[in-house]
Design an enzyme around this catalytic site. Structure first.
Site, PDB file in Angstrom:
ATOM      1  N   THR A 127      42.465  56.586 102.124  1.00 22.38           N
ATOM      2  CA  THR A 127      42.854  56.172 100.779  1.00 22.38           C
ATOM      3  C   THR A 127      44.341  56.382 100.537  1.00 22.38           C
ATOM      4  O   THR A 127      44.958  57.280 101.128  1.00 22.38           O
ATOM      5  CB  THR A 127      42.059  56.974  99.729  1.00 22.38           C
ATOM      6  OG1 THR A 127      42.637  56.775  98.426  1.00 22.38           O
ATOM      7  CG2 THR A 127      42.102  58.466 100.022  1.00 22.38           C
ATOM      8  N   GLU A 129      45.434  57.712  98.032  1.00 19.59           N
ATOM      9  CA  GLU A 129      45.565  59.008  97.363  1.00 19.59           C
ATOM     10  C   GLU A 129      46.063  60.092  98.324  1.00 19.59           C
ATOM     11  O   GLU A 129      46.446  61.178  97.887  1.00 19.59           O
ATOM     12  CB  GLU A 129      44.234  59.432  96.737  1.00 19.59           C
ATOM     13  CG  GLU A 129      43.807  58.587  95.539  1.00 19.59           C
ATOM     14  CD  GLU A 129      44.597  58.892  94.268  1.00 19.59           C
ATOM     15  OE1 GLU A 129      45.106  60.023  94.135  1.00 19.59           O
ATOM     16  OE2 GLU A 129      44.704  57.999  93.412  1.00 19.59           O
ATOM     17  N   TYR A 151      40.004  65.216  95.701  1.00 19.94           N
ATOM     18  CA  TYR A 151      39.585  64.001  96.407  1.00 19.94           C
ATOM     19  C   TYR A 151      40.580  63.653  97.513  1.00 19.94           C
ATOM     20  O   TYR A 151      40.204  63.405  98.660  1.00 19.94           O
ATOM     21  CB  TYR A 151      39.475  62.837  95.421  1.00 19.94           C
ATOM     22  CG  TYR A 151      39.313  61.492  96.091  1.00 19.94           C
ATOM     23  CD1 TYR A 151      38.119  61.151  96.725  1.00 19.94           C
ATOM     24  CD2 TYR A 151      40.360  60.575  96.096  1.00 19.94           C
ATOM     25  CE1 TYR A 151      37.980  59.912  97.353  1.00 19.94           C
ATOM     26  CE2 TYR A 151      40.230  59.340  96.727  1.00 19.94           C
ATOM     27  CZ  TYR A 151      39.043  59.021  97.354  1.00 19.94           C
ATOM     28  OH  TYR A 151      38.912  57.800  97.980  1.00 19.94           O
ATOM     29  N   LYS A 155      39.900  63.664 101.601  1.00 23.53           N
ATOM     30  CA  LYS A 155      40.093  62.467 102.418  1.00 23.53           C
ATOM     31  C   LYS A 155      41.127  62.709 103.521  1.00 23.53           C
ATOM     32  O   LYS A 155      41.050  62.100 104.598  1.00 23.53           O
ATOM     33  CB  LYS A 155      40.508  61.284 101.538  1.00 23.53           C
ATOM     34  CG  LYS A 155      39.348  60.640 100.791  1.00 23.53           C
ATOM     35  CD  LYS A 155      38.420  59.911 101.752  1.00 23.53           C
ATOM     36  CE  LYS A 155      37.400  59.052 101.049  1.00 23.53           C
ATOM     37  NZ  LYS A 155      36.591  58.247 101.983  1.00 23.53           N
TER      38      LYS A 155
END
Length: 342
Positions: A127, A129, A151, A155
């Site tokens: 991601t 992010e 999160y 990841k």
């Protein structure tokens, strides 16, 4: 016939990836977490003849024995690991659950492939992010990571697990660093779908206004249908690698709101700033958008914009659906849904 396992098959990306793989003649196997309604999520929107072709395996990626058994039995050519606790806001509320699913679950999937189907090709849904507090603009495969949420951290662990197993055991395992990708199948907890649903409800007189968080946050938004094709291309590449999939454009949440309301013929005028900013109907002055501090993240990610030049050069992939077209597609689908409910 190629066989593929999709974890997270009931989500947005699982829906579009399933359609793509069925079109390409794959035998599709999906991991679905058990629930009291035996719900198949977005898969229930598939035509009956497509739904009947999917082999559903009820279980949980956090159960290593379950994952071992499925991979051992199916012997897939390709594994698409999409399952995750993927809502950034919730990851702050429940980091332990996020880590258990996103780190532990990824380890279970990766180990199952290593032990029982080492010739399989594995795709991991990383991601944007990961970049969080961005270290360069735009972000590419070599940009240093600086995640700003549980999160993002979870990841990042998955990303490095894939890279480590690839290099340690000579396995075909690839990371797709996908920037924000949306569609009419996006979950209602995500800001884009929250906006398009609100616009549809306001248009139908079922809601007065929408409350949002940071209107100035900038994101690189693409169309999920384009991105799942990129996932597939990543596993057709001649060697495993890591790829950014993005649009190389950035838009604010504020712009998303403006474009969404334009679909229903409303122009938004902004007044105030920060938590006091409001969006009004330019025609009648009615307040349609408010800022609620509760929706701000503890650590904000201000700007994400991806450089997909490597994917374009090596995979021949590039996004097709433009930002305005994406927003229009989402609003029109929600207008249709709300119309059916009335």
């Amino acid at each position: 016939m190629k066989k593929a396992i999709i974890t997270g098959i009931t989500g947005q990306d699982g829906y579009y990836l399933t359609k793509l793989l069925l079109e390409k003649g794959y035998e599709v196997h999906g991991i679905v977490r058990r629930n009291s309604q035996n719900s198949l999520g977005n898969l229930e929107h598939l035509p009956k003849e497509e739904l009947e072709q999917i082999n559903i395996h009820w279980g949980d990626i956090t159960d290593n024995l379950f994952m071992d058994n499925v991979v051992k039995a199916v012997q897939p050519d390709e594994v698409y690991h999409l399952a995750a606790q993927s809502f950034v806001g919730f990851s702050f509320e429940n980091p332990r659950f996020t880590y258990d699913v996103n780190i532990g679950g990824t380890l279970n999937v990766t180990n199952a492939v290593k032990e029982y189907a080492p010739s399989s090709k594995l795709y991991f849904a990383a991601t944007s992010e990961l970049y969080g507090k961005v270290q360069e603009i735009p972000q590419k495969e070599t940009t240093p990571f600086y995640p700003r949420s549980p999160y993002g951290v979870s990841k990042l662990a998955g990303f490095w697990t894939i890279k480590n197993y690839r290099e340690s055991y000579d396995l075909f395992m690839s990371n797709g660093i996908l920037f924000n990708h949306e569609s009419p199948m996006r979950g209602p907890e995500f800001v884009t779908r929250k906006i398009t649903m609100a616009v549809a409800k306001i248009s139908h007189g079922l809601q007065d206004f929408v409350e949002l968080g940071n209107l100035s946050a900038k994101r690189d938004w693409g169309y999920a249908g384009d991105y799942v094709y990129g996932m597939w291309k990543i596993l057709q590449h001649d060697k495993p690698d890591d790829f950014v999939l993005a649009t190389n454009e950035t838009h604010t949440v504020r712009e998303f709101v403006e474009n969404a309301f334009k679909v229903v013929g409303i122009d938004i005028e902004w007044e105030g700033e920060g938590v006091n900013e409001i969006g009004k109907d330019a025609n009648n002055g009615k307040v349609l958008v408010k800022v609620n501090p509760e929706f701000f993240r503890p650590a904000e990610v201000d700007i994400l914009i991806g450089d997909y030049s490597k994917a374009k050069k090596e995979l021949g992939w590039e996004p097709k659906v433009k930002f305005e077209e994406l927003v229009k597609m989402m609003v029109e689908k929600d207008l249709e849904r709300i119309g059916k409910l009335k």
